[in-house]
Write a protein that holds these residues in place. Structure first.
Motif, PDB file in Angstrom:
ATOM      1  N   ARG A 240       0.862  -1.284   0.092  1.00  0.00           N
ATOM      2  CA  ARG A 240       0.006  -0.246  -0.123  1.00  0.00           C
ATOM      3  C   ARG A 240       0.949   1.224   0.051  1.00  0.00           C
ATOM      4  O   ARG A 240       0.387   2.195  -0.625  1.00  0.00           O
ATOM      5  CB  ARG A 240      -1.105  -0.006   1.317  1.00  0.00           C
ATOM      6  N   LYS A 241       1.895   1.225   0.799  1.00  0.00           N
ATOM      7  CA  LYS A 241       2.908   2.415   0.875  1.00  0.00           C
ATOM      8  C   LYS A 241       4.049   2.089   0.053  1.00  0.00           C
ATOM      9  O   LYS A 241       4.807   1.490   0.326  1.00  0.00           O
ATOM     10  CB  LYS A 241       3.355   2.645   2.326  1.00  0.00           C
ATOM     11  N   ALA A 242       3.894   2.702  -1.247  1.00  0.00           N
ATOM     12  CA  ALA A 242       4.915   2.675  -2.228  1.00  0.00           C
ATOM     13  C   ALA A 242       4.993   3.693  -3.153  1.00  0.00           C
ATOM     14  O   ALA A 242       4.100   4.486  -3.187  1.00  0.00           O
ATOM     15  CB  ALA A 242       4.628   1.123  -3.052  1.00  0.00           C
ATOM     16  N   ALA A 243       6.003   3.802  -3.936  1.00  0.00           N
ATOM     17  CA  ALA A 243       6.252   4.812  -4.820  1.00  0.00           C
ATOM     18  C   ALA A 243       6.538   4.622  -5.922  1.00  0.00           C
ATOM     19  O   ALA A 243       7.277   3.344  -6.318  1.00  0.00           O
ATOM     20  CB  ALA A 243       7.494   5.961  -4.516  1.00  0.00           C
ATOM     21  N   GLN A 244       5.950   5.187  -7.465  1.00  0.00           N
ATOM     22  CA  GLN A 244       6.349   4.678  -8.496  1.00  0.00           C
ATOM     23  C   GLN A 244       7.110   5.878  -9.195  1.00  0.00           C
ATOM     24  O   GLN A 244       6.821   6.908  -8.962  1.00  0.00           O
ATOM     25  CB  GLN A 244       5.108   4.679  -9.522  1.00  0.00           C
ATOM     26  N   ILE A 245       8.386   5.446  -9.987  1.00  0.00           N
ATOM     27  CA  ILE A 245       9.160   6.627 -10.520  1.00  0.00           C
ATOM     28  C   ILE A 245       9.025   6.224 -11.888  1.00  0.00           C
ATOM     29  O   ILE A 245       9.270   5.286 -12.555  1.00  0.00           O
ATOM     30  CB  ILE A 245      10.607   6.441  -9.968  1.00  0.00           C
ATOM     31  N   ARG A 246       8.889   7.235 -12.749  1.00  0.00           N
ATOM     32  CA  ARG A 246       9.189   7.340 -14.072  1.00  0.00           C
ATOM     33  C   ARG A 246      10.084   8.474 -14.513  1.00  0.00           C
ATOM     34  O   ARG A 246      10.105   9.425 -14.350  1.00  0.00           O
ATOM     35  CB  ARG A 246       7.674   7.680 -14.761  1.00  0.00           C
ATOM     36  N   ILE A 247      11.099   7.811 -15.302  1.00  0.00           N
ATOM     37  CA  ILE A 247      12.351   8.527 -15.461  1.00  0.00           C
ATOM     38  C   ILE A 247      12.203   8.906 -17.091  1.00  0.00           C
ATOM     39  O   ILE A 247      12.121   7.797 -17.755  1.00  0.00           O
ATOM     40  CB  ILE A 247      13.654   7.878 -15.262  1.00  0.00           C
ATOM     41  N   VAL A 248      12.090  10.074 -17.444  1.00  0.00           N
ATOM     42  CA  VAL A 248      12.177  10.619 -18.763  1.00  0.00           C
ATOM     43  C   VAL A 248      13.842  10.788 -19.195  1.00  0.00           C
ATOM     44  O   VAL A 248      14.443  11.626 -18.751  1.00  0.00           O
ATOM     45  CB  VAL A 248      11.510  11.989 -19.130  1.00  0.00           C
ATOM     46  N   LEU A 249      14.291   9.959 -20.336  1.00  0.00           N
ATOM     47  CA  LEU A 249      15.651  10.025 -20.481  1.00  0.00           C
ATOM     48  C   LEU A 249      15.885  10.998 -21.691  1.00  0.00           C
ATOM     49  O   LEU A 249      15.215  11.183 -22.751  1.00  0.00           O
ATOM     50  CB  LEU A 249      15.992   8.556 -21.015  1.00  0.00           C
ATOM     51  N   PRO A 250      16.985  11.590 -21.755  1.00  0.00           N
ATOM     52  CA  PRO A 250      17.590  12.537 -22.862  1.00  0.00           C
ATOM     53  C   PRO A 250      17.970  11.557 -24.018  1.00  0.00           C
ATOM     54  O   PRO A 250      18.194  12.358 -24.985  1.00  0.00           O
ATOM     55  CB  PRO A 250      18.527  13.345 -22.064  1.00  0.00           C
ATOM     56  N   ARG A 251      18.303  10.222 -23.782  1.00  0.00           N
ATOM     57  CA  ARG A 251      18.993   9.544 -24.746  1.00  0.00           C
ATOM     58  C   ARG A 251      18.241   8.327 -24.568  1.00  0.00           C
ATOM     59  O   ARG A 251      18.541   7.691 -23.329  1.00  0.00           O
ATOM     60  CB  ARG A 251      20.449   9.687 -24.585  1.00  0.00           C
ATOM     61  N   SER A 252      17.901   7.755 -25.555  1.00  0.00           N
ATOM     62  CA  SER A 252      17.362   6.365 -25.356  1.00  0.00           C
ATOM     63  C   SER A 252      18.229   5.370 -25.353  1.00  0.00           C
ATOM     64  O   SER A 252      19.589   5.478 -25.767  1.00  0.00           O
ATOM     65  CB  SER A 252      16.523   5.879 -26.969  1.00  0.00           C
ATOM     66  N   ILE A 253      18.213   4.300 -24.314  1.00  0.00           N
ATOM     67  CA  ILE A 253      19.226   3.246 -23.890  1.00  0.00           C
ATOM     68  C   ILE A 253      18.320   1.939 -23.969  1.00  0.00           C
ATOM     69  O   ILE A 253      17.216   1.686 -23.987  1.00  0.00           O
ATOM     70  CB  ILE A 253      19.685   3.519 -22.643  1.00  0.00           C
ATOM     71  N   LYS A 254      19.145   0.861 -24.200  1.00  0.00           N
ATOM     72  CA  LYS A 254      18.701  -0.463 -24.380  1.00  0.00           C
ATOM     73  C   LYS A 254      18.817  -1.151 -22.976  1.00  0.00           C
ATOM     74  O   LYS A 254      19.922  -1.141 -22.253  1.00  0.00           O
ATOM     75  CB  LYS A 254      19.532  -1.406 -25.431  1.00  0.00           C
ATOM     76  N   ILE A 255      17.601  -1.675 -22.562  1.00  0.00           N
ATOM     77  CA  ILE A 255      17.582  -2.354 -21.007  1.00  0.00           C
ATOM     78  C   ILE A 255      16.976  -3.740 -21.463  1.00  0.00           C
ATOM     79  O   ILE A 255      15.918  -3.718 -21.883  1.00  0.00           O
ATOM     80  CB  ILE A 255      16.749  -1.318 -20.319  1.00  0.00           C
ATOM     81  N   ASP A 256      17.405  -4.824 -20.786  1.00  0.00           N
ATOM     82  CA  ASP A 256      16.913  -6.033 -20.982  1.00  0.00           C
ATOM     83  C   ASP A 256      16.342  -6.428 -19.715  1.00  0.00           C
ATOM     84  O   ASP A 256      16.537  -5.602 -18.728  1.00  0.00           O
ATOM     85  CB  ASP A 256      18.384  -7.014 -21.504  1.00  0.00           C
ATOM     86  N   ALA A 257      15.523  -7.435 -19.561  1.00  0.00           N
ATOM     87  CA  ALA A 257      14.571  -7.870 -18.423  1.00  0.00           C
ATOM     88  C   ALA A 257      15.774  -8.512 -17.485  1.00  0.00           C
ATOM     89  O   ALA A 257      16.721  -8.925 -17.679  1.00  0.00           O
ATOM     90  CB  ALA A 257      13.759  -8.937 -18.873  1.00  0.00           C
ATOM     91  N   GLY A 258      15.471  -7.810 -16.121  1.00  0.00           N
ATOM     92  CA  GLY A 258      16.270  -8.356 -15.086  1.00  0.00           C
ATOM     93  C   GLY A 258      17.570  -7.233 -14.821  1.00  0.00           C
ATOM     94  O   GLY A 258      17.906  -7.251 -13.735  1.00  0.00           O
ATOM     95  N   GLN A 259      17.363  -6.214 -15.446  1.00  0.00           N
ATOM     96  CA  GLN A 259      18.908  -5.218 -15.303  1.00  0.00           C
ATOM     97  C   GLN A 259      18.102  -4.260 -14.416  1.00  0.00           C
ATOM     98  O   GLN A 259      17.197  -3.973 -14.128  1.00  0.00           O
ATOM     99  CB  GLN A 259      19.015  -4.940 -16.563  1.00  0.00           C
ATOM    100  N   TYR A 260      19.077  -3.330 -13.769  1.00  0.00           N
ATOM    101  CA  TYR A 260      18.846  -2.496 -12.840  1.00  0.00           C
ATOM    102  C   TYR A 260      19.653  -1.318 -13.100  1.00  0.00           C
ATOM    103  O   TYR A 260      20.856  -1.421 -13.689  1.00  0.00           O
ATOM    104  CB  TYR A 260      18.884  -2.984 -11.387  1.00  0.00           C
ATOM    105  N   ILE A 261      19.211  -0.212 -12.446  1.00  0.00           N
ATOM    106  CA  ILE A 261      20.030   1.053 -12.667  1.00  0.00           C
ATOM    107  C   ILE A 261      20.397   1.571 -11.025  1.00  0.00           C
ATOM    108  O   ILE A 261      19.496   1.195  -9.973  1.00  0.00           O
ATOM    109  CB  ILE A 261      19.095   2.397 -13.306  1.00  0.00           C
ATOM    110  N   ASN A 262      21.373   2.293 -10.858  1.00  0.00           N
ATOM    111  CA  ASN A 262      21.896   3.032  -9.796  1.00  0.00           C
ATOM    112  C   ASN A 262      21.468   4.238  -9.870  1.00  0.00           C
ATOM    113  O   ASN A 262      21.908   5.094 -10.695  1.00  0.00           O
ATOM    114  CB  ASN A 262      23.636   2.788  -9.399  1.00  0.00           C
ATOM    115  N   LEU A 263      20.492   4.686  -9.016  1.00  0.00           N
ATOM    116  CA  LEU A 263      19.862   6.054  -8.797  1.00  0.00           C
ATOM    117  C   LEU A 263      20.341   7.117  -7.818  1.00  0.00           C
ATOM    118  O   LEU A 263      20.646   6.723  -6.793  1.00  0.00           O
ATOM    119  CB  LEU A 263      18.256   5.997  -8.692  1.00  0.00           C
TER     120      LEU A 263
END
Length: 396
Positions: A240-263
């Motif tokens: 119930r207590k969660a946050a959703q983040i939508r990041i708009v990128l200046p450059r398109s990048i390829k991301i495969d399933a299971g990968q992560y980013i350090n924010l």
């Protein structure tokens, strides 16, 4: 040859990789038969090299010091283990195990080196000499570095551990460099080698960071739009207590399933400019991504501050300037399987969503061999609004 290789792989997994000799514990484990064999062989090789053709304890201690520097080549090769794992093409967990094994082996060898040197000198250690002061700095840094790396302490204050780990490592390297005598070039070469590798990997990481964030593309920096999951929109109490983040990128990048980013979000809190957090990417597309979707489970520190800021403006996303590194991590290959079983509990469902999207897309377009897909999600209650992110539903 392929059938023979698959048969050997199955036998190795059944008898060496999967059976656990030491089960999971809060301090160590789990260790499989293969882990115990590799660690034992690694320890035996180092002990053999220390005492092979040595005529005194002093000579063995000096060789132990040189072997410690050789073992430190891997731990000192990069500032972030995730980036080093991507360069080597291995998983982050495997890279952490290598880092821990080589680090603890170096600690053991250096302790033996210190004991042998003290025995040969008769505990004569005048602090008037600059070399002895540097030696003392390196020894104190090592003595503080070892207990801070224990898992139970590392998990309780990870951010403090990470920064103190890096600072103590830098002090230890400086003390070791000043401790090594100028007339012996080989030990210093063992220290210069990882520092050169560290410089190269850091430079590559900085260039990759600038490229993925589009710092010189003229389109601005990435922006994150954080929305709060309000009370009652999810039926599961832990979601119930969660946050959703939508990041708009200046450059398109390829991301495969299971990968992560350090924010990195410097404007979220007072100490957030010192913190980077890894998040699994929940969005997936066949081509490149123009946006990245994340699902955040609040714990403490930056994630807790992020949830508070998002909850202060319900129904209206909060915008932040962000930077990120990645995508990082390896993606599990599911192309050749006809039946796939996914198991998740609670917030762990976020890691399975990209695989679900990928396999459903591959099934509909006949690009994967997947025919049967089973998802087991441990959850207390199920309702039509349980999933915190949209997933296309297909019935066949």
């Amino acid at each position: 040859m392929i059938g023979w290789f698959e048969s050997c792989s199955v036998l190795i997994s059944r008898h060496l990789t999967l059976p656990a000799l030491i089960h999971r514990h809060r301090i160590w484990g789990p260790w499989s038969r293969m882990n115990v064999f590799i660690y034992s062989a690694y320890t035996l090789v180092n002990i053999t090299l220390v005492f092979f053709h040595t005529h005194s304890v002093t000579q063995a201690g000096r060789r132990a010091g040189e072997l410690a520097l050789i073992n430190l080549i891997f731990p000192l090769s990069a500032t972030h283990l995730s980036y080093l794992a991507d360069l080597l093409g291995i998983t982050w967990r495997t890279c952490c195990k290598i880092h821990q094994a080589t680090g603890w082996m170096s600690v053991a060898l250096l302790c033996f080196h210190v004991v042998a040197e003290c025995q040969s000198r008769g505990f004569s250690f005048p602090l008037g000499a600059l070399r002895n002061i540097s030696t003392l700095i390196g020894s104190i840094s090592l003595a503080a570095l070892a207990p801070l790396s224990l898992p139970w302490l590392r998990r309780r204050c990870y951010e403090v551990f990470l920064r103190s780990h890096q600072a103590l490592t830098a002090l230890f390297v400086y003390g070791t460099w000043r401790h090594l005598p100028d007339q012996t070039r080989l030990p210093k070469l063992y220290l210069y080698a990882p520092l050169v590798i560290l410089t190269l990997t850091t430079l590559l990481e900085i260039l990759n960071f600038c490229y993925t964030n589009g710092l010189f593309s003229g389109h601005g920096a990435p922006r994150a739009f954080v929305s709060f999951t309000p009370e009652g929109s999810l039926t599961h109490p832990k979601l119930r207590k969660a946050a959703q983040i939508r990041i708009v990128l200046p450059r398109s990048i390829k991301i495969d399933a299971g990968q992560y980013i350090n924010l990195w979000m410097p404007s979220v809190g007072f100490w957030s400019w010192l913190q980077t957090h890894p998040f699994i990417v929940t969005s997936w597309s066949r081509g490149k991504h123009d946006t990245i979707e994340l699902f955040v489970q609040p714990r403490s520190g930056m994630t807790s501050d992020l949830l508070s800021l998002a909850a202060s403006a319900p129904g209206c996303p909060v915008s932040f300037l962000v930077m990120f590194t990645g995508p990082q991590g390896t993606s599990e290959i599911v192309d050749g399987y006809e039946t796939v079983l996914l198991v998740a509990s609670g917030f762990g469902i976020a890691a399975t969503i990209p695989y679900l999207k990928k396999m459903i897309h591959g099934y509909n377009n006949c690009t994967l061999h997947v025919r049967r897909l089973h998802l087991v999600w441990q959850i207390e209650s199920i309702g039509e609004k349980t999933l915190p992110f949209p997933v296309s539903q297909h019935q066949h």
